[in-house]
Design a protein around this motif. Sequence first.
Motif, PDB file in Angstrom:
ATOM      1  N   HIS A 198       0.855  -1.192   0.000  1.00 28.87           N
ATOM      2  CA  HIS A 198       0.000   0.000   0.000  1.00 28.87           C
ATOM      3  C   HIS A 198       0.886   1.235   0.000  1.00 28.87           C
ATOM      4  O   HIS A 198       2.050   1.181   0.422  1.00 28.87           O
ATOM      5  CB  HIS A 198      -0.947   0.007   1.212  1.00 28.87           C
ATOM      6  CG  HIS A 198      -0.329  -0.492   2.472  1.00 28.87           C
ATOM      7  ND1 HIS A 198       0.644   0.210   3.149  1.00 28.87           N
ATOM      8  CD2 HIS A 198      -0.492  -1.651   3.162  1.00 28.87           C
ATOM      9  CE1 HIS A 198       1.012  -0.482   4.207  1.00 28.87           C
ATOM     10  NE2 HIS A 198       0.357  -1.629   4.234  1.00 28.87           N
ATOM     11  N   GLU A 253       4.231   2.540   6.944  1.00 30.42           N
ATOM     12  CA  GLU A 253       3.564   1.779   8.003  1.00 30.42           C
ATOM     13  C   GLU A 253       4.563   1.355   9.069  1.00 30.42           C
ATOM     14  O   GLU A 253       5.666   0.921   8.744  1.00 30.42           O
ATOM     15  CB  GLU A 253       2.923   0.554   7.363  1.00 30.42           C
ATOM     16  CG  GLU A 253       2.278  -0.425   8.320  1.00 30.42           C
ATOM     17  CD  GLU A 253       1.629  -1.579   7.550  1.00 30.42           C
ATOM     18  OE1 GLU A 253       0.518  -1.952   7.910  1.00 30.42           O
ATOM     19  OE2 GLU A 253       2.250  -2.092   6.592  1.00 30.42           O
ATOM     20  N   TYR A 255       4.748  -1.280  12.306  1.00 30.05           N
ATOM     21  CA  TYR A 255       4.113  -2.384  13.028  1.00 30.05           C
ATOM     22  C   TYR A 255       4.600  -2.422  14.471  1.00 30.05           C
ATOM     23  O   TYR A 255       5.780  -2.147  14.742  1.00 30.05           O
ATOM     24  CB  TYR A 255       4.501  -3.720  12.386  1.00 30.05           C
ATOM     25  CG  TYR A 255       3.568  -4.222  11.325  1.00 30.05           C
ATOM     26  CD1 TYR A 255       2.568  -5.147  11.622  1.00 30.05           C
ATOM     27  CD2 TYR A 255       3.690  -3.785  10.015  1.00 30.05           C
ATOM     28  CE1 TYR A 255       1.717  -5.626  10.632  1.00 30.05           C
ATOM     29  CE2 TYR A 255       2.842  -4.261   9.022  1.00 30.05           C
ATOM     30  CZ  TYR A 255       1.860  -5.175   9.346  1.00 30.05           C
ATOM     31  OH  TYR A 255       1.020  -5.654   8.374  1.00 30.05           O
TER      32      TYR A 255
HETATM   33 FE   FE2 Z   1       0.335  -3.364   5.662  1.00 37.11          FE
END
Ligand code: FE2
Length: 202
Positions: A142, A146, A148
């Motif tokens: 995407h 990001e 995590y």
């Molecule tokens: Fe992801």
Amino acid sequence: MMPRSGVLQGFLDAIFGAFDDCVADARARASITQIVAALKVPHPERQDIGRRLPVCEGHLTNALSVGSDRPSLGLLLERFRALEPLLEWKTRPHFDETASDNFAIGHANTMIVGPGGLEDRRDIWLGVSLLAPQVRYPDHDHAPEETYLVMSDGEFLHGDSGWFSPGVGGTFYNPPGIRHAMRSGGKPLLAFWALLPDQTKR
Ligand SMILES: [Fe+2]
């Protein structure tokens, strides 16, 4: 603007405390800093959307019982337990052959803050994924970067990294567009993710 509910604000305080405690990567820290700044302005909270999927029963309790000696992670788990009944768990609508055969019934995602989430907004995506044991999430990518925050055993993959195990409190950064995936072993996998869409970057 309506103030945020205490249970959601309490969770957000805990998860960003945990990110601050656990994230070392400079790109991830910069991303989280921008997300925290954007979240100072609350958006409307959707009401009465709480819904569990069958995979949540049992596996979610197991995943949340992992515990942590690290105070920031213990607080995060406690606040997430309080928030979870308000969340709408969903399955990923699209996946390919990189997913395991049991993927459809073996996973659940929920958006906490973000499009279609409890706090419905487009500038931030903050949510969590649950995998039952022995489930492989499909490869996906995407545009938003990001970070995590992993709260269980389980393995992850991004780019050419090969599978790696961050462990409880482990974090890693996905640059925009990088291919990534996750898979559980003998225990359920639980991982939070915080994404920053491009338009909010300066
Ligand atoms: Fe992801």
